[in-house]
Scaffold this active site. Structure first.
Site, PDB file in Angstrom:
ATOM      1  NE  ARG A  16      -0.543  -2.505   3.048  1.00 30.74           N
ATOM      2  CZ  ARG A  16      -1.393  -2.927   4.208  1.00 30.74           C
ATOM      3  NH1 ARG A  16      -1.374  -1.653   5.453  1.00 30.74           N
ATOM      4  NH2 ARG A  16      -1.913  -3.724   4.402  1.00 30.74           N
TER       5      ARG A  16
ATOM      6  CG  ASP B 292      -3.303   0.793  10.771  1.00 27.69           C
ATOM      7  OD1 ASP B 292      -3.976   0.468  10.371  1.00 27.69           O
ATOM      8  OD2 ASP B 292      -2.278  -0.061  10.580  1.00 27.69           O
TER       9      ASP B 292
HETATM   10  C1  X6L Z   1       0.170 -14.830  11.210  1.00 27.95           C
HETATM   11  C2  X6L Z   1      -0.626 -13.601  10.781  1.00 27.95           C
HETATM   12  C3  X6L Z   1       1.116 -13.426  12.340  1.00 27.95           C
HETATM   13  C4  X6L Z   1      -0.842 -12.199  10.386  1.00 27.95           C
HETATM   14  C5  X6L Z   1       0.953 -11.539  11.551  1.00 27.95           C
HETATM   15  C6  X6L Z   1       0.888  -9.065  11.040  1.00 27.95           C
HETATM   16  C7  X6L Z   1      -0.966  -9.595   9.238  1.00 27.95           C
HETATM   17  C8  X6L Z   1       0.619  -7.741  10.700  1.00 27.95           C
HETATM   18  C9  X6L Z   1      -1.326  -8.215   9.170  1.00 27.95           C
HETATM   19  C10 X6L Z   1      -0.158 -11.013  10.790  1.00 27.95           C
HETATM   20  C11 X6L Z   1      -0.074  -9.996  10.618  1.00 27.95           C
HETATM   21  C12 X6L Z   1      -0.529  -7.402   9.744  1.00 27.95           C
HETATM   22  C13 X6L Z   1       2.807  -3.172   7.729  1.00 27.95           C
HETATM   23  C14 X6L Z   1       3.122  -5.128   7.695  1.00 27.95           C
HETATM   24  C15 X6L Z   1       1.210  -5.488   6.983  1.00 27.95           C
HETATM   25  C16 X6L Z   1       3.063  -2.685   7.961  1.00 27.95           C
HETATM   26  C17 X6L Z   1       4.979  -3.742   8.381  1.00 27.95           C
HETATM   27  C18 X6L Z   1      -0.921  -6.053   9.438  1.00 27.95           C
HETATM   28  C19 X6L Z   1      -1.054  -5.681   8.284  1.00 27.95           C
HETATM   29  N1  X6L Z   1       1.478  -3.667   7.554  1.00 27.95           N
HETATM   30  N2  X6L Z   1       4.760  -5.030   7.704  1.00 27.95           N
HETATM   31  N3  X6L Z   1       1.736  -5.749   7.858  1.00 27.95           N
HETATM   32  N4  X6L Z   1       4.420  -2.699   8.518  1.00 27.95           N
HETATM   33  N5  X6L Z   1       6.597  -4.009   8.356  1.00 27.95           N
HETATM   34  O1  X6L Z   1       3.011  -1.739   8.288  1.00 27.95           O
HETATM   35  O2  X6L Z   1       0.215  -5.166  10.564  1.00 27.95           O
HETATM   36  S1  X6L Z   1      -0.301  -5.444   7.129  1.00 27.95           S
HETATM   37 MG    MG Z   2      -1.304  -0.957   9.113  1.00 23.08          MG
HETATM   38 MG    MG Z   3      -5.094  -0.395   8.665  1.00 20.21          MG
END
Ligand code: X6L
Ligand code: MG
Ligand code: MG
Length: 280
Positions: free
Chosen positions: A211, A216
């Site tokens: 994105r 958030d």
């Molecule tokens: C298992 C399943 C473990 C899902 C973790 C963690 C899913 C974080 C979504 C998860 C899981 C997210 C960012 C990102 C995303 C960001 C970095 C999320 C939403 N947003 N990685 N991944 N920074 N480093 O802003 O936070 S997607």
């Molecule tokens: Mg986020």
């Molecule tokens: Mg968000």
């Protein structure tokens, strides 16, 4: 929300634009609604857990019968301000000021102004970008937030480059956090954040995917709230180093309800290694 409603308080004052109003004076009728939690006062039958309305009355009287304003708008604003200042437990006030018998040449059945004022809240927003000119998206987002008439950016963290979490087949993120002061409700602030994401070209395709901008809402004061529309504090912030590390730079150690110490929490966080400083 609970409230104390003080109706039709009658005073004599000298406000007004016309010289005869300042000289002769006239009656003023004030209504005040004080929004605050009342359940403790009710359960414990304890005056110390609420606002003593006799005392609030004296505060209001002192202002209405004090030095004159030209406008009843200014008088109402002063009353709202003084009440929010005097009573930290108030989240919101509504004030009505009426001149029931204004000394105008034309017939007038009375005139009223009514205002509602909310106490400004400090909120924290986490920002992320992993498409295009990532730093530019973050900067533009902060500018758009600050340009909103009811939002001002107070502090910003350093910028971190972070490995993607959740969906790993995408480029690294830049993440940071900002603290803002706002008199929007949490819902209004969130709606403006979504609008800002769209203005800056966010397209929702892959869940957790790349994105241009992600905003958030992490904290809204110390409020704890979970509705289908909105949950604060952000429900998964406690596990995400890319959220907590920037956040810990811009808020007190105990700013997060449900987390005793951000510093302690960070010590136990794994995946912290995927977060490296980008612009200090
Ligand atoms: C298992 C399943 C473990 C899902 C973790 C963690 C899913 C974080 C979504 C998860 C899981 C997210 C960012 C990102 C995303 C960001 C970095 C999320 C939403 N947003 N990685 N991944 N920074 N480093 O802003 O936070 S997607
Ligand atoms: Mg986020
Ligand atoms: Mg968000």
């Amino acid at each position: 929300m609970d409230k104390i409603v003080m109706s039709a308080m009658a005073f004599f004052g000298y406000h007004g634009v016309f010289p005869e109003e300042n000289k002769l004076g006239q009656r003023y009728i004030v209504d005040a609604e004080l929004v605050l939690p009342l359940s403790n006062a009710g359960r414990n039958d304890d005056l110390a857990e609420t606002i003593n309305y006799a005392e609030a009355y004296e505060l209001i009287k002192g202002i209405v019968e004090g030095p004159p304003f030209k406008l009843i708008e200014a008088l109402a604003e002063k009353l709202a301000d003084a009440l929010l200042e005097r009573y930290p437990e108030l989240s919101e006030v509504a004030i009505r000021v009426t001149k029931p018998n204004p000394p105008f040449a034309i017939y007038f059945a009375g005139v009223t102004v009514e205002i509602k004022r909310r106490r400004p809240v400090e909120a924290c927003i986490s920002l992320g970008s992993n498409l295009g000119d990532r730093m530019d998206y973050l900067e533009r987002a902060i500018r758009l937030l600050d340009q909103h008439p009811n939002v001002s950016v107070l502090r910003r963290s350093a910028v971190y480059e972070t490995d993607p979490v959740g969906y790993t087949d995408q480029g690294p993120f830049l993440n940071m956090a900002v603290a803002v002061k706002t008199d929007l409700t949490a819902e209004e602030l969130l709606a403006f954040m979504l609008e800002t994401e769209q203005v800056l070209g966010r397209v929702r395709e892959i869940r957790f995917g790349p994105r241009t901008l992600d905003l958030d809402l992490i904290l809204y004061g110390k409020e704890i709230k979970g509705t289908p529309q909105l949950t604060v504090p952000h429900p998964r912030m406690g596990e995400r180093a890319f959220v907590l590390i920037p956040l810990a730079e811009i808020v007190a150690d105990d700013a997060v309800p449900g987390i005793d110490s951000l510093a302690e929490r960070l010590k136990h966080l794994e995946g912290k290694d995927g977060v490296r400083i980008w612009i200090a």
